[in-house]
Design an enzyme around this catalytic site. Sequence first.
Site, mmCIF file in Angstrom:
data_model
loop_
_atom_site.group_PDB
_atom_site.id
_atom_site.type_symbol
_atom_site.label_atom_id
_atom_site.label_comp_id
_atom_site.label_asym_id
_atom_site.label_seq_id
_atom_site.Cartn_x
_atom_site.Cartn_y
_atom_site.Cartn_z
ATOM 1 C CE LYS A 10 44.405 45.789 33.899
ATOM 2 N NZ LYS A 10 43.408 45.212 34.792
ATOM 3 C CD GLU A 64 42.839 38.916 37.236
ATOM 4 O OE1 GLU A 64 44.040 39.175 37.036
ATOM 5 O OE2 GLU A 64 41.958 39.799 37.300
#
Length: 435
Positions: free
Chosen positions: A252, A236
Amino acid sequence: MSNIRDASIEPLLCNYAWQDLLQAAHGFGYSLCTFPNETETPAYPHGRFRALLAVGAVETILIERVSAGQLHDLKSRLAGAWWFGVVAYDVKNAFERLHSHNEDFLSLPDLCLFRPQWVFERRGDKVYCLSGDPEAFWSQSARQHSLPAGDMPPAKVGRIYSTVSRQDYERTVEAIREEIRNGEIYEMNYCIEFRAEDARLHAPFKLFETLNQRSPMPFAAFARLGDYYVLSASPERYMKRQGSRLISQPIKGTAPRGNTPQEDEQVRCRLLQSEKERAENMMIVDLVRNDLARVGILGTVEVEELFGIYTFRRLHQMVSTIGVELPPEASFLDCLTATFPMGSMTGAPKIRAMELIEQYETQKRGWYSGALGYITPQGDFDWNVLIRTIFYNARLQRLSFQVGSAITYDASPAQEWAECLLKARAMHEVLQAYV
């Protein structure tokens, strides 16, 4: 040649192998290398990390517990030079009326940055020196200790244990769901820690290489910062600035890979169509949009991609990309102040979620869910989210990694526990071989 090469000077082509540079860097007290894993990871919007190696410390910034005033004073100091390092999750306390009183297992500082003596970059099969004199690097590295020779294992790790049992984890998830039902929050990222109290990493970089081979990621990195080591397989990006553009790419939504190509595609489609995962992702996208608006030019926030599905070796991830145009005077610390900690690791609303994180988690997060990255002399920067990462304090011989997931009202405690174990698997497997 000066330690900081003028930004206008063409990078110096080096006749050195990248792997030899990595090997030579280990004897220095400060080094940080980013690994984009170009051939092993999916094409990422706005690219991956650059393949950079920073070695040696001309100057260091080490702050145990940082304040807003200290951060403000650093603005001019960080300008016009290369800086590499780590920002701890607990820097949040400098921005809001928050605290971190849970057990601090690793005793890591809030801020650890260094201005390197040398910066190298791998571009394809060529290596360039961006800062410092490469001949001086080789001369000095010859006097430093390199990796241990022979068949010494890269690590000897004591018993690895979780700070939270499955029963306690599921009970806590139910309590968080009750907070959501009562209107306190919409979503909260709840994390647990795995520890080893008698850990000896004889060759931390070798251990990182094993982790990176098992779980290659676009924002992977290895760092030695004095007595502290970071072995990161992060998927990420927290934030990247290139010119006037600032982007953030929260993750997410997670699903394991299928056992066959057909099953894998079915899993991928289910993740994309999952109302629960899309709702979690959308909440964080809205939060990031608000954060970016605090530092960007009015009306320029844009969701460039919503619910993108990216496939890695062990799992699929749902990634969204949000961008904004920055005013010329915006600095790295301005962007940090507006957006940190990242919404994907906190929840919504962010401040109340962070208060409840402190209440329900038993450990201090420290560098976990903080950020690792670099700032260029031109003011551009790129920082990851420190997840899927092993942290090691060599002085205390303590090792830790944490994992978590987003809890919404629809969350299943059993499924969230399974997601945590999935995220921990690569790190646990690498370390388990040396227990």
